[in-house]
Design an enzyme around this catalytic site. Sequence first.
Site, PDB file in Angstrom:
ATOM      1  N   LYS A  98       0.812  -1.218   0.000  1.00 14.51           N
ATOM      2  CA  LYS A  98       0.000   0.000   0.000  1.00 14.51           C
ATOM      3  C   LYS A  98       0.852   1.278   0.000  1.00 14.51           C
ATOM      4  CE  LYS A  98      -4.114  -2.105   0.447  1.00 14.51           C
ATOM      5  NZ  LYS A  98      -5.153  -2.063  -0.603  1.00 14.51           N
ATOM      6  N   GLU A 120     -10.037   5.531   3.205  1.00 13.00           N
ATOM      7  CA  GLU A 120     -10.799   4.417   3.754  1.00 13.00           C
ATOM      8  C   GLU A 120      -9.799   3.309   4.042  1.00 13.00           C
ATOM      9  OE1 GLU A 120     -10.244   4.871   0.604  1.00 13.00           O
ATOM     10  OE2 GLU A 120      -9.499   2.885   0.066  1.00 13.00           O
ATOM     11  N   SER A 377       1.687  -9.517  -0.888  1.00 11.90           N
ATOM     12  CA  SER A 377       1.370  -8.096  -0.763  1.00 11.90           C
ATOM     13  C   SER A 377       1.545  -7.532   0.637  1.00 11.90           C
ATOM     14  CB  SER A 377      -0.060  -7.851  -1.247  1.00 11.90           C
ATOM     15  OG  SER A 377      -0.964  -8.671  -0.521  1.00 11.90           O
TER      16      SER A 377
HETATM   17  C1  LIG Z   1      -1.652  -6.969   2.439  1.00  7.65           C
HETATM   18  C2  LIG Z   1      -2.816  -6.621   1.607  1.00  7.65           C
HETATM   19  N1  LIG Z   1      -2.957  -7.193   0.407  1.00  7.65           N
HETATM   20  C3  LIG Z   1      -4.004  -6.934  -0.380  1.00  7.65           C
HETATM   21  C4  LIG Z   1      -4.999  -6.081   0.023  1.00  7.65           C
HETATM   22  C5  LIG Z   1      -6.171  -5.887  -0.884  1.00  7.65           C
HETATM   23  O1  LIG Z   1      -6.129  -4.740  -1.651  1.00  7.65           O
HETATM   24  P1  LIG Z   1      -5.837  -4.766  -3.198  1.00  7.65           P
HETATM   25  O2  LIG Z   1      -6.759  -5.761  -3.828  1.00  7.65           O
HETATM   26  O3  LIG Z   1      -6.111  -3.382  -3.622  1.00  7.65           O
HETATM   27  O4  LIG Z   1      -4.430  -5.137  -3.402  1.00  7.65           O
HETATM   28  C6  LIG Z   1      -4.907  -5.447   1.258  1.00  7.65           C
HETATM   29  C7  LIG Z   1      -5.951  -4.498   1.698  1.00  7.65           C
HETATM   30  O5  LIG Z   1      -6.069  -4.089   2.794  1.00  7.65           O
HETATM   31  C8  LIG Z   1      -3.785  -5.728   2.068  1.00  7.65           C
HETATM   32  O6  LIG Z   1      -3.660  -5.169   3.271  1.00  7.65           O
END
Ligand SMILES: Cc1ncc(COP(=O)(O)O)c(C=O)c1O
Lengths: 394, 258
Positions: A98, A120, A377
């Site tokens: 993020k 948000e 992620s």
């Molecule tokens: C570690 C992590 N991965 C993925 C996401 C999902 O978001 P996005 O689909 O935008 O990657 C989040 C959302 O809070 C997250 O904290």
Amino acid sequence: MTTTPTAADSIMGDVPDGRFGRFGGQFVPETLVGACQEVEHEFRDAWADEAFRGRLDGLLRDYAGRPSPLTLCDRLSDELGLRLLLKREDLNHTGSHKINNVLGQALLAQRMGKERLVAETGAGQHGVATATAAALLGLDCVVYMGAVDMERQKLNVFRMRLLGAEVRSAETGSRTLKDAVNEAMRDWVATVESTHYCLGSAMGPHPYPFMVRELHRVIGTEAREQCLALDGRDPDVVTACVGGGSNAIGIFSGFVDTDAELVGVEPAGGAAVGRGVPGIVHGSTSFLLQDDHGQVQEAESISAGLDYPGVGPEHAHLAELGRARYESVTDGEVLDAFQLLSRTEGIIPALEPAHALAWVSRAREELAGKTVLLNLSGRGDKDVAQVAEILGEL
Amino acid sequence: MGTLEKHLRERRDSGRKLLMPYVTGGITDDWLDVIRAYEDAGADGVEVNIPFSDPVMDGPTIQAASDQALRRGTTPRTVLSELRGLDVSIPLIVMTYANIPFRMGYRRFVEECIQSGVHGAIIPDVPYEEMDAWEEAVGDADLDTVMLASPISSDERLAKLTARSRGFVYGVNVLGVTGERSEVGTWTADLAGRVKQITDLPVVMGFGISSPETAAAAAAPSDGVIVASAIMRLLLDGGSALEAGAFVADLRRAIDGL
Ligand SMILES: Cc1ncc(COP(=O)(O)O)c(C=O)c1O
């Protein structure tokens, strides 16, 4: 439709009109149209401005810790009978991908003369990243979070407050991410002159899906180079979890013009691509979980970050073109994957990317012998208390 | 010219300030009586909300009204079919969010509105840039699409949205969502004046009108007012259709005194 499904370079390129095939658009009240147009204009200017890019790259390197490493998982690869590479977004400052988006948008806010950020958050990772960038740049920050999510992600609520942000609970509807987006938009309608809406995923009205993808493109660009350096070739499969779709779109962007198969993984209880039908909410047309009358349905997922009934419009488009495919996994499979990565590789993943791993694990036969690049992620610290409660004593 | 626009222009041109109260369709069993009470109280038209699960332009009161209606099993079809037999002579304008007509299919939605005697539509999350498909579906049906003007719309945007607006132009009094406010700010006169320079469509101001005083203040520089949250709060608190009508009659007197 203006897109040619076969021409890879027309996919994930510029989005001059805010449309991804029949998806996207800018469905916002009149009060916000001017603001969205200003964000687009300023972003395009900034993106073409070497000084801005240099400043952002500097922050990504010296503050966030980029480039994030690529890790070859020896033991887990053996166990699954495939070759698993992890793009380590979990090692970024604040613990997830993020931060890439947020640093870009916070610099943009500053460039536009806005002194306040509103955001948000679901799992709290985007909120923490926004609060962090606000602290770094001296901006005010208000984060909306569903009351249910505040309960299951208490640690992140505290972190945001520690960072100087105000956390406001969204008490309407399902009291999760969707409702936090509603509250953030209501805030923005009232404060648009002084405030930038730092949207946390590749969704919302134009230019957000485009801008957020560009700010996360660094994930895919780095990963492609790292894969080439390691293997001399592209991976066979690139996979990521999909909530709104920002981490997935970031890594996909690096491989859309390769032969790699792109696989987005949704939670079974929030599979907007898998089970949704086209709808308009939060500023764009995309696949949406809704009833026959057009009322948005509540998603239900163990992972607060994926607990969202919609999906970014570019994923809807990629799905429709057949350039990416979308799978879904259950909460139980996710908990297994969460433990599997912890035990075999010493990496505790966030529950969100554990979705992608859950799919890899389930699809291991189909993936046998293939090189699979998974976007890790985020890290699991924020989820440990919640998982401990579910699993009890180990 | 559409029925709605003709009706409102005639009343406006006769020197009358326009009063258009709002009701959330399905908020109570007797919500049609609320509309009847509005007519008896001297309303010039009624804004009928088809409730949506995620109303981002609405504050807490209208969110609660929408939730209450949805919990009672209200759907776009129940609202439109209940309107079908309604015996009032003032025009009805539906207000809803884009996903409701989108899900039903724009064309189908327009047809249902026409069959229900509806003459106008307000869809706040469809700005003129996103309006082509909707306009095409409306075609030459007698359904006026009312556009919203914001205090921070540029002159260029005001000119464009006014050109696409039918029936009247809905001037938004505030930066922000719907909800009661104790005063009308300086934006109201400014925006009403700017729109009136561009068009002779009626300009009706809404958001934040909560009392006879605020109604008079917003109607003075414009052609009239829309009132929503104050009445929905009254109904949510258990007030009757007659009480809602009495409140509207107070507003009527306040703006007739101008
Ligand atoms: C570690 C992590 N991965 C993925 C996401 C999902 O978001 P996005 O689909 O935008 O990657 C989040 C959302 O809070 C997250 O904290």
